[in-house]
Design an enzyme around this catalytic site. Structure first.
Site, PDB file in Angstrom:
ATOM      1  N   CYS A 149       0.845  -1.186   0.000  1.00  0.00           N
ATOM      2  CA  CYS A 149       0.000   0.000   0.000  1.00  0.00           C
ATOM      3  C   CYS A 149       0.876   1.230   0.000  1.00  0.00           C
ATOM      4  O   CYS A 149       2.069   1.160   0.272  1.00  0.00           O
ATOM      5  CB  CYS A 149      -0.916   0.008   1.229  1.00  0.00           C
ATOM      6  SG  CYS A 149      -1.936  -1.467   1.391  1.00  0.00           S
TER       7      CYS A 149
ATOM      8  N   ARG B  95       1.246   1.385  -6.020  1.00  0.00           N
ATOM      9  CA  ARG B  95       1.394   0.498  -4.864  1.00  0.00           C
ATOM     10  C   ARG B  95       0.062  -0.082  -4.406  1.00  0.00           C
ATOM     11  O   ARG B  95       0.037  -0.942  -3.530  1.00  0.00           O
ATOM     12  CB  ARG B  95       2.042   1.249  -3.708  1.00  0.00           C
ATOM     13  CG  ARG B  95       3.425   1.768  -3.995  1.00  0.00           C
ATOM     14  CD  ARG B  95       4.006   2.461  -2.773  1.00  0.00           C
ATOM     15  NE  ARG B  95       4.258   1.501  -1.715  1.00  0.00           N
ATOM     16  CZ  ARG B  95       5.431   0.894  -1.510  1.00  0.00           C
ATOM     17  NH1 ARG B  95       6.442   1.150  -2.314  1.00  0.00           N
ATOM     18  NH2 ARG B  95       5.583   0.041  -0.531  1.00  0.00           N
TER      19      ARG B  95
ATOM     20  N   TRP C 207      -3.959  -1.755  -1.404  1.00  0.00           N
ATOM     21  CA  TRP C 207      -4.080  -3.034  -2.097  1.00  0.00           C
ATOM     22  C   TRP C 207      -4.590  -4.011  -1.047  1.00  0.00           C
ATOM     23  O   TRP C 207      -3.893  -4.322  -0.088  1.00  0.00           O
ATOM     24  CB  TRP C 207      -2.738  -3.485  -2.670  1.00  0.00           C
ATOM     25  CG  TRP C 207      -2.821  -4.720  -3.498  1.00  0.00           C
ATOM     26  CD1 TRP C 207      -3.151  -4.809  -4.821  1.00  0.00           C
ATOM     27  CD2 TRP C 207      -2.534  -6.067  -3.069  1.00  0.00           C
ATOM     28  NE1 TRP C 207      -3.096  -6.115  -5.234  1.00  0.00           N
ATOM     29  CE2 TRP C 207      -2.728  -6.908  -4.184  1.00  0.00           C
ATOM     30  CE3 TRP C 207      -2.164  -6.640  -1.849  1.00  0.00           C
ATOM     31  CZ2 TRP C 207      -2.549  -8.293  -4.119  1.00  0.00           C
ATOM     32  CZ3 TRP C 207      -1.983  -8.011  -1.776  1.00  0.00           C
ATOM     33  CH2 TRP C 207      -2.175  -8.808  -2.905  1.00  0.00           C
TER      34      TRP C 207
ATOM     35  N   ASN D 182       0.884  -0.084   5.946  1.00  0.00           N
ATOM     36  CA  ASN D 182       1.296  -0.956   4.846  1.00  0.00           C
ATOM     37  C   ASN D 182       1.935  -2.190   5.457  1.00  0.00           C
ATOM     38  O   ASN D 182       2.838  -2.080   6.274  1.00  0.00           O
ATOM     39  CB  ASN D 182       2.296  -0.238   3.931  1.00  0.00           C
ATOM     40  CG  ASN D 182       2.824  -1.141   2.835  1.00  0.00           C
ATOM     41  OD1 ASN D 182       2.156  -2.068   2.405  1.00  0.00           O
ATOM     42  ND2 ASN D 182       4.036  -0.874   2.370  1.00  0.00           N
ATOM     43  N   GLY D 183       1.441  -3.363   5.088  1.00  0.00           N
ATOM     44  CA  GLY D 183       1.981  -4.605   5.628  1.00  0.00           C
ATOM     45  C   GLY D 183       0.868  -5.530   6.076  1.00  0.00           C
ATOM     46  O   GLY D 183      -0.306  -5.329   5.755  1.00  0.00           O
TER      47      GLY D 183
ATOM     48  N   GLU E   7       8.757 -14.447 -19.723  1.00  0.00           N
ATOM     49  CA  GLU E   7       8.505 -13.049 -19.397  1.00  0.00           C
ATOM     50  C   GLU E   7       7.460 -12.436 -20.332  1.00  0.00           C
ATOM     51  O   GLU E   7       6.591 -11.670 -19.904  1.00  0.00           O
ATOM     52  CB  GLU E   7       9.818 -12.257 -19.460  1.00  0.00           C
ATOM     53  CG  GLU E   7       9.682 -10.762 -19.282  1.00  0.00           C
ATOM     54  CD  GLU E   7       9.093 -10.346 -17.950  1.00  0.00           C
ATOM     55  OE1 GLU E   7       8.734  -9.167 -17.818  1.00  0.00           O
ATOM     56  OE2 GLU E   7       8.967 -11.191 -17.035  1.00  0.00           O
TER      57      GLU E   7
ATOM     58  N   LYS F 143       3.916 -10.779 -19.120  1.00  0.00           N
ATOM     59  CA  LYS F 143       3.487  -9.412 -19.441  1.00  0.00           C
ATOM     60  C   LYS F 143       2.063  -9.416 -19.996  1.00  0.00           C
ATOM     61  O   LYS F 143       1.248  -8.569 -19.634  1.00  0.00           O
ATOM     62  CB  LYS F 143       4.444  -8.772 -20.457  1.00  0.00           C
ATOM     63  CG  LYS F 143       5.748  -8.344 -19.889  1.00  0.00           C
ATOM     64  CD  LYS F 143       5.607  -7.096 -19.060  1.00  0.00           C
ATOM     65  CE  LYS F 143       6.142  -7.184 -17.691  1.00  0.00           C
ATOM     66  NZ  LYS F 143       6.480  -8.258 -16.944  1.00  0.00           N
TER      67      LYS F 143
ATOM     68  N   GLU G 128      -0.452 -10.160 -17.214  1.00  0.00           N
ATOM     69  CA  GLU G 128      -0.551  -9.107 -16.207  1.00  0.00           C
ATOM     70  C   GLU G 128      -1.461  -7.967 -16.637  1.00  0.00           C
ATOM     71  O   GLU G 128      -2.254  -7.466 -15.832  1.00  0.00           O
ATOM     72  CB  GLU G 128       0.846  -8.536 -15.915  1.00  0.00           C
ATOM     73  CG  GLU G 128       1.720  -9.414 -15.053  1.00  0.00           C
ATOM     74  CD  GLU G 128       3.072  -8.785 -14.806  1.00  0.00           C
ATOM     75  OE1 GLU G 128       3.540  -8.819 -13.663  1.00  0.00           O
ATOM     76  OE2 GLU G 128       3.675  -8.254 -15.767  1.00  0.00           O
TER      77      GLU G 128
ATOM     78  N   HIS H 298       5.254 -31.801 -25.931  1.00  0.00           N
ATOM     79  CA  HIS H 298       5.051 -32.713 -24.807  1.00  0.00           C
ATOM     80  C   HIS H 298       3.830 -32.318 -23.973  1.00  0.00           C
ATOM     81  O   HIS H 298       3.841 -32.478 -22.751  1.00  0.00           O
ATOM     82  CB  HIS H 298       6.308 -32.767 -23.931  1.00  0.00           C
ATOM     83  CG  HIS H 298       7.501 -33.305 -24.640  1.00  0.00           C
ATOM     84  ND1 HIS H 298       7.602 -34.626 -25.030  1.00  0.00           N
ATOM     85  CD2 HIS H 298       8.636 -32.699 -25.065  1.00  0.00           C
ATOM     86  CE1 HIS H 298       8.756 -34.817 -25.646  1.00  0.00           C
ATOM     87  NE2 HIS H 298       9.405 -33.655 -25.689  1.00  0.00           N
TER      88      HIS H 298
ATOM     89  N   LYS I 211       2.560  -2.789  -7.435  1.00  0.00           N
ATOM     90  CA  LYS I 211       3.961  -2.818  -7.856  1.00  0.00           C
ATOM     91  C   LYS I 211       4.866  -3.511  -6.847  1.00  0.00           C
ATOM     92  O   LYS I 211       5.662  -4.358  -7.194  1.00  0.00           O
ATOM     93  CB  LYS I 211       4.435  -1.380  -8.081  1.00  0.00           C
ATOM     94  CG  LYS I 211       5.846  -1.284  -8.639  1.00  0.00           C
ATOM     95  CD  LYS I 211       5.896  -1.800 -10.052  1.00  0.00           C
ATOM     96  CE  LYS I 211       7.241  -1.605 -10.685  1.00  0.00           C
ATOM     97  NZ  LYS I 211       7.269  -2.192 -12.037  1.00  0.00           N
TER      98      LYS I 211
END
Length: 627
Positions: free
Chosen positions: A2, A27, A75, A101-102, A500, A504, A507, A523, A622
């Site tokens: 946050c 955040r 968040w 935050n946490g 990656e 992307k 996301e 496979h 983030k």
């Protein structure tokens, strides 16, 4: 996960708080809120679920007056994204307001204890527990000392310090906190453990924030709070108190950020800006680190001698998400150039595993933010076991940068788009230079080292050329943006980039995508192939080019559309593919960086065409400071 802001000084606090929250939305953006203390000595509280604009609209109707205040963008972890669960939360009989935050792991027993003592809870958050706990400790402290002590007198804020410290001692978990006290309208108490906090130092004003970005344009002086530090912040003073050491001298540093680092610079989104910044961020990552005289690279912050590094028998790279993909590139590079065995571990798994690790193993934690909770926990566990730990990190003063024995900064500048782009390529560039360094310590010749340096020096221009594919990538995005599944396929150095590229797309566009080594496709994943499932092949010319062509033929034989990311020498791939994205030719070891560029652009353009919020994708933030 946050964002926290705070202000005390001569300005209208809400102006700074809103601007700061705007810069911290990356955040968390499930909800937001601010609290100020009005001239009449009461809290003005406003908080709203949803994006920050909803809060701003409410404040337009009912402004929050006052010269001291705190703000938060969330968040969600405990409790849904609702107005009630949004921060700030009030404690006791509305005598304090808090943002957090946490995650507090033992909030349930604390909540039950406080409820039995008569405290009423309105939200489903763990944060409200802290608010009531501090209020309870403050009531006990004031009872012990005989009542309120006048601010400005000797030790005027000691009841607040004592109460907050007593409450923090009962918490298990992580926190970055900023607290307002109704009856002490000229002070903010801030504290951190596992979640970052900084204090900006101004003239007759001070600022508090989760990171430095909200401070740009207000002050260029910054104090990074360390673990277990508590700050007493007033308009004209700052005291820092460590849990174990008592009052400590704080180190005021110069803030390097500029206003242009925290705005979109004319681009439609931060993500697009950051994609196009990569030629310059790669130059910054390499600046001053390549030695032509010795045909090697140099790093000033490793804090280990060449003799110590020569004794390393194994390297462990640990990370999460995009940084984990960069670590996989690093594995290929270090084993290729230095012949040192490398293991890549998810930090979230490593922290709970007990793998056998040699005494001569060097541990690198790779992170953009320097605050990723899982990576920080893995680093601490490796340190506890006695292994030397180094960090590859982008954020100066972050927890991982401070706790590692040494490390390397990326110098990529703030990355505000939630989906990492420039940090990934800078991580890969730093890992390439590390592989060169370890290789030259061992068996790489001067000529081999010089050739690697020459290719690295060409890299920013090659990335600039790759960015010229933007228009072509957008046309391809228009063709495929309504598909529901993508496959990304590459081999050797390009396998991590395939992972990656798939990440992307997931996301920011919410399309299902998977990355695989191209040969593994047959496979199992080949069962997914149909006319509506594009396969993105990373097929620059190289030693496995013919093998990947064969994998491409297998897709084509089953009617699957193929998008080829290839160089001019890849005529066969271009002929076979339905769509082609051309990139410049580079050596195999630099292909992960160059091939990543069109994949970032492809994800970006598909997400825009689908109407997604590119910079703030749903359910993500983030800096992942929770487990």
């Amino acid at each position: 996960m946050c964002g926290i802001v705070g202000y005390v000084g001569f300005r209208d606090a809400s102006e700074f708080l809103i601007r700061g929250l705007r810069r911290l939305e990356y955040r968390g953006y499930d909800s937001s809120g601010i609290a100020t203390i009005t001239p009449s000595g009461e809290f003005a509280l406003a908080k709203k679920a949803g994006r920050l604009d909803r809060l701003i609209a409410e404040l337009d109707d009912e402004p929050a007056a006052g010269h001291v205040g705190i703000g938060h963008t969330r968040w969600a972890t405990h409790g849904a994204a609702t107005d009630t669960n949004a921060h700030p939360h009030l404690g006791g009989n509305a005598e304090l307001a808090i943002v957090h935050n946490g995650v507090i792991e033992n909030y349930r027993p604390l909540k039950e204890h406080l409820q039995s003592a008569g405290y009423k809870f309105l939200s489903a958050t763990d944060t409200e527990v802290i608010a009531h706990l501090v209020a309870d400790c403050l009531a006990k402290e004031l009872a012990r000392t005989g009542g309120r002590i006048r601010p400005g007198a000797a030790n005027g804020y000691e009841p607040l310090v004592a109460a907050t410290s007593a409450a923090l001692a009962k918490l298990q978990g992580t926190y970055g906190l900023a607290i307002l006290f109704r009856d002490y309208p000229d002070v903010i108490i801030a504290a951190r453990h596992g979640s970052p906090l900084v204090v900006g130092v101004g003239e007759e004003e001070h600022f508090v924030a989760s990171d430095a970005s909200p401070l740009v344009g207000y002050t260029d002086k910054i104090v990074y709070l360390a673990e277990h530090e508590l700050a007493v912040v007033t308009a004209d003073s700052l005291r820092v108190i460590h849990r174990d050491q008592g009052e400590v001298q704080h180190d005021v540093q110069t803030l390097e950020l500029q206003a242009g680092d925290v705005d979109t610079g004319g681009y439609d989104h931060f993500m697009l800006k950051e994609i196009f910044e990569q030629p310059e961020t790669l130059r910054n990552a390499m600046r001053g680190r390549l030695s032509l005289d010795e045909a090697t690279s140099h790093f000033g912050g490793l804090n280990l001698s060449p003799q110590q590094l020569r004794s390393v028998n194994r390297i462990l790279l640990t990370a999460c998400g995009t940084s984990w993909h960069a670590a996989m590139v690093g594995e290929y590079l270090i084993e290729e150039f230095a012949r040192i065995p490398v293991e890549v571990e998810y930090a979230s798994e490593l922290r709970y595993r007990n793998p056998p690790i040699d005494n001569n193993t060097l541990v690198f934690a790779i992170t953009q933010s320097g605050e990723t909770a899982d990576t920080l926990a893995a680093l601490r566990e490796m340190k506890r076991q006695g292994h030397p730990t180094l960090a590859i990190c982008n954020v100066v003063g972050s927890s991982i940068a401070k706790e590692a024995d040494g490390g390397i900064y990326l110098h990529a500048g703030p990355e505000i788009g939630v989906a990492s782009t420039k940090a990934f390529t800078s991580q890969c560039a730093v890992l390439t230079m590390l592989a060169l360094y370890f290789g030259r310590l061992r068996h790489l010749s001067y000529a081999q080292g010089m050739r690697i340096i020459e290719k690295l020096q060409e890299l920013p221009d090659k990335v600039q050329q790759a960015l010229e594919s933007n228009a072509q990538v957008r046309r391809i995005a228009e063709k495929y943006h309504q598909c529901s599944t993508f496959l990304y396929l590459g081999r050797q150095f390009n396998f991590p980039t395939a992972l990656e590229g798939a990440l992307k797309l997931k996301e920011i566009s919410y399309i299902h995508a998977e990355g695989y080594p191209a040969a593994e496709m047959k496979h199992g994943p080949i069962a997914l192939i149909d006319e509506n499932t594009p396969s993105v092949f990373l097929i620059p010319h190289g030693v496995v080019y013919d093998k990947v062509i064969a994998n491409m033929e297998e897709i084509k034989a089953r009617g699957g559309p193929v998008i080829a990311v290839t160089c001019e020498a890849g005529a066969q791939a271009a002929d076979l593919a339905d769509d082609v994205i051309h990139i410049p030719t580079v050596d195999d070891f630099l292909q992960p960086i160059v091939t990543a560029i069109p994949l970032q652009l492809l994800a970006y353009h598909i997400a825009v065409l689908r109407g997604c919020d590119v910079d703030k994708p749903r359910n993500l933030a983030k800096s992942v400071t929770v487990e």
